[in-house]
Motif scaffolding. Structure first.
Motif, PDB file in Angstrom:
ATOM      1  N   PRO A 165       0.761  -1.342  -0.112  1.00 48.98           N
ATOM      2  CA  PRO A 165      -0.065  -0.096  -0.170  1.00 48.98           C
ATOM      3  C   PRO A 165       0.749   1.288  -0.049  1.00 48.98           C
ATOM      4  N   ASP A 166       2.328   1.305   0.378  1.00 51.60           N
ATOM      5  CA  ASP A 166       3.114   2.417   0.337  1.00 51.60           C
ATOM      6  C   ASP A 166       3.817   2.575  -0.970  1.00 51.60           C
ATOM      7  N   PRO A 167       3.127   3.365  -1.815  1.00 44.50           N
ATOM      8  CA  PRO A 167       3.781   3.279  -3.155  1.00 44.50           C
ATOM      9  C   PRO A 167       5.073   3.621  -3.549  1.00 44.50           C
ATOM     10  N   GLU A 168       5.631   4.394  -2.606  1.00 46.49           N
ATOM     11  CA  GLU A 168       7.126   4.528  -2.313  1.00 46.49           C
ATOM     12  C   GLU A 168       7.803   3.187  -2.319  1.00 46.49           C
ATOM     13  N   LYS A 169       7.538   2.159  -1.364  1.00 42.22           N
ATOM     14  CA  LYS A 169       8.181   0.849  -1.232  1.00 42.22           C
ATOM     15  C   LYS A 169       7.791  -0.069  -2.577  1.00 42.22           C
ATOM     16  N   SER A 170       6.861   0.247  -3.028  1.00 41.82           N
ATOM     17  CA  SER A 170       6.445  -0.751  -4.450  1.00 41.82           C
ATOM     18  C   SER A 170       7.178  -0.101  -5.792  1.00 41.82           C
ATOM     19  N   GLU A 171       7.419   1.139  -5.673  1.00 40.27           N
ATOM     20  CA  GLU A 171       7.996   1.689  -6.905  1.00 40.27           C
ATOM     21  C   GLU A 171       9.590   1.483  -6.408  1.00 40.27           C
ATOM     22  N   ARG A 172      10.165   1.361  -5.571  1.00 40.69           N
ATOM     23  CA  ARG A 172      11.567   1.110  -5.304  1.00 40.69           C
ATOM     24  C   ARG A 172      11.618  -0.237  -5.698  1.00 40.69           C
ATOM     25  N   VAL A 173      10.876  -1.072  -5.366  1.00 40.30           N
ATOM     26  CA  VAL A 173      11.092  -2.535  -5.740  1.00 40.30           C
ATOM     27  C   VAL A 173      10.905  -2.486  -7.135  1.00 40.30           C
ATOM     28  N   MET A 174      10.117  -1.900  -7.804  1.00 42.77           N
ATOM     29  CA  MET A 174       9.934  -2.271  -9.445  1.00 42.77           C
ATOM     30  C   MET A 174      10.822  -1.541 -10.052  1.00 42.77           C
ATOM     31  N   LYS A 175      11.480  -0.332  -9.674  1.00 47.45           N
ATOM     32  CA  LYS A 175      12.823   0.014 -10.313  1.00 47.45           C
ATOM     33  C   LYS A 175      13.784  -0.921 -10.151  1.00 47.45           C
ATOM     34  N   ALA A 176      14.074  -1.469  -9.075  1.00 44.47           N
ATOM     35  CA  ALA A 176      15.216  -2.406  -8.907  1.00 44.47           C
ATOM     36  C   ALA A 176      14.867  -3.634  -9.822  1.00 44.47           C
ATOM     37  N   LEU A 177      13.606  -4.109  -9.923  1.00 45.31           N
ATOM     38  CA  LEU A 177      13.323  -5.276 -10.750  1.00 45.31           C
ATOM     39  C   LEU A 177      13.513  -5.067 -12.167  1.00 45.31           C
ATOM     40  N   TYR A 178      13.379  -3.794 -12.587  1.00 45.13           N
ATOM     41  CA  TYR A 178      13.465  -3.430 -14.016  1.00 45.13           C
ATOM     42  C   TYR A 178      15.087  -3.524 -14.195  1.00 45.13           C
ATOM     43  N   GLU A 179      15.871  -3.415 -13.505  1.00 48.92           N
ATOM     44  CA  GLU A 179      17.283  -3.439 -13.728  1.00 48.92           C
ATOM     45  C   GLU A 179      18.067  -4.698 -13.716  1.00 48.92           C
ATOM     46  N   MET A 180      17.248  -5.895 -13.574  1.00 45.37           N
ATOM     47  CA  MET A 180      17.659  -7.045 -13.257  1.00 45.37           C
ATOM     48  C   MET A 180      17.332  -8.156 -14.402  1.00 45.37           C
ATOM     49  N   LYS A 181      18.255  -9.018 -14.624  1.00 45.06           N
ATOM     50  CA  LYS A 181      17.711 -10.144 -15.521  1.00 45.06           C
ATOM     51  C   LYS A 181      17.182 -11.232 -14.426  1.00 45.06           C
ATOM     52  N   LYS A 182      18.108 -12.084 -13.955  1.00 44.80           N
ATOM     53  CA  LYS A 182      17.521 -12.931 -12.983  1.00 44.80           C
ATOM     54  C   LYS A 182      17.689 -12.120 -11.651  1.00 44.80           C
ATOM     55  N   ILE A 183      16.586 -12.391 -10.920  1.00 42.72           N
ATOM     56  CA  ILE A 183      16.266 -11.721  -9.723  1.00 42.72           C
ATOM     57  C   ILE A 183      17.182 -12.199  -8.349  1.00 42.72           C
ATOM     58  N   ASP A 184      17.702 -10.876  -7.727  1.00 41.46           N
ATOM     59  CA  ASP A 184      18.241 -10.994  -6.534  1.00 41.46           C
ATOM     60  C   ASP A 184      17.525 -10.630  -5.475  1.00 41.46           C
ATOM     61  N   ILE A 185      17.107 -11.768  -4.742  1.00 39.84           N
ATOM     62  CA  ILE A 185      16.064 -11.451  -3.459  1.00 39.84           C
ATOM     63  C   ILE A 185      16.446 -10.423  -2.723  1.00 39.84           C
ATOM     64  N   HIS A 186      18.074 -10.412  -2.263  1.00 40.05           N
ATOM     65  CA  HIS A 186      18.540  -9.347  -1.077  1.00 40.05           C
ATOM     66  C   HIS A 186      18.394  -7.949  -1.626  1.00 40.05           C
ATOM     67  N   THR A 187      18.567  -7.641  -2.938  1.00 44.29           N
ATOM     68  CA  THR A 187      18.416  -6.291  -3.471  1.00 44.29           C
ATOM     69  C   THR A 187      17.190  -5.903  -3.580  1.00 44.29           C
ATOM     70  N   LEU A 188      16.089  -6.682  -3.905  1.00 45.52           N
ATOM     71  CA  LEU A 188      14.672  -6.672  -3.753  1.00 45.52           C
ATOM     72  C   LEU A 188      14.277  -6.081  -2.381  1.00 45.52           C
ATOM     73  N   LYS A 189      14.748  -6.795  -1.627  1.00 45.02           N
ATOM     74  CA  LYS A 189      14.324  -6.649   0.023  1.00 45.02           C
ATOM     75  C   LYS A 189      14.940  -5.506   0.444  1.00 45.02           C
ATOM     76  N   GLN A 190      16.033  -5.122  -0.166  1.00 45.85           N
ATOM     77  CA  GLN A 190      16.761  -3.609   0.426  1.00 45.85           C
ATOM     78  C   GLN A 190      15.980  -2.633  -0.467  1.00 45.85           C
ATOM     79  N   ALA A 191      15.809  -2.594  -1.530  1.00 49.28           N
ATOM     80  CA  ALA A 191      14.905  -1.536  -2.080  1.00 49.28           C
ATOM     81  C   ALA A 191      13.393  -1.535  -1.426  1.00 49.28           C
ATOM     82  N   TYR A 192      13.097  -2.677  -1.022  1.00 44.02           N
ATOM     83  CA  TYR A 192      11.588  -2.574  -0.512  1.00 44.02           C
ATOM     84  C   TYR A 192      11.674  -1.953   0.947  1.00 44.02           C
ATOM     85  N   GLU A 193      12.716  -2.240   1.687  1.00 45.58           N
ATOM     86  CA  GLU A 193      12.890  -1.678   3.134  1.00 45.58           C
ATOM     87  C   GLU A 193      13.641  -0.114   2.849  1.00 45.58           C
ATOM     88  N   GLY A 194      13.758   0.288   1.823  1.00 44.26           N
ATOM     89  CA  GLY A 194      14.465   1.595   1.691  1.00 44.26           C
ATOM     90  C   GLY A 194      15.647   1.904   2.060  1.00 44.26           C
TER      91      GLY A 194
END
Length: 170
Positions: free
Chosen positions: A141-170
């Motif tokens: 529900p926090d758009p900033e969290k979801s936008e950070r995750v999407m931004k990080a996701l768009y930069e990946m081929k294979k997903i790195d869970i740690h990087t997504l988690k860091q983006a999510y937590e800010g």
């Protein structure tokens, strides 16, 4: 396989590699197995001939299960190809699990088709290898969290869970 027919069963159309694909997929996923295999008979030759290279005795369909999900693979000839319009999502709990499926399913596939956790295997089937909690992070529900995750996701081929988690937590 089992006595109850699954309500919806994906049917995958291959040129001539249905059996090989089913063998590959069942070797990758636990709790998987190959079921009934049917072969083309004389009626196909009489009906449409052998113009597509599929002759009497060739495997027609292979029933198989991946993690309890039933599939049918069909050798139907070269008329149709897979596209990214249909993909199978593999939810992974750990980076090791994600790495395993990525490595196994991407082997021999189209490297140019790897983006944001998506890949194409060597048969052209599209897969999404994702963290089990990706939807939760993207739909926060926090758009900033979801936008950070999407931004990080768009930069990946294979997903790195740690990087997504860091983006999510800010």
């Amino acid at each position: 396989m089992n006595n109850k027919i699954q309500k919806i069963t994906p049917n995958l159309w291959f040129d001539t590699q249905a059996e090989q694909a089913a063998e590959l997929y069942t070797s990758i996923f636990k709790n998987s197995k190959i079921g009934k295999i049917t072969r083309y008979g004389k009626e196909r030759k009489e009906e449409i001939g052998e113009v597509d290279g599929i002759s009497e005795g060739t495997v027609m369909t292979v029933e198989f299960q991946l993690e309890g999900q039933e599939f049918v693979a069909l050798n139907g000839g070269p008329q149709f190809n897979f596209t990214e319009a249909i993909s199978f999502i593999v939810h992974c709990d750990t980076q090791d699990e994600l790495d395993y499926f990525w490595e196994k399913l991407s082997e021999g596939g189209d490297e140019k088709a790897q983006n944001c956790g998506w890949l194409k295997d060597k048969y052209g089937v599209s897969w999404q290898i994702t963290p089990a909690n990706l939807t939760e992070m993207v739909c926060d529900p926090d758009p900033e969290k979801s936008e950070r995750v999407m931004k990080a996701l768009y930069e990946m081929k294979k997903i790195d869970i740690h990087t997504l988690k860091q983006a999510y937590e800010g």
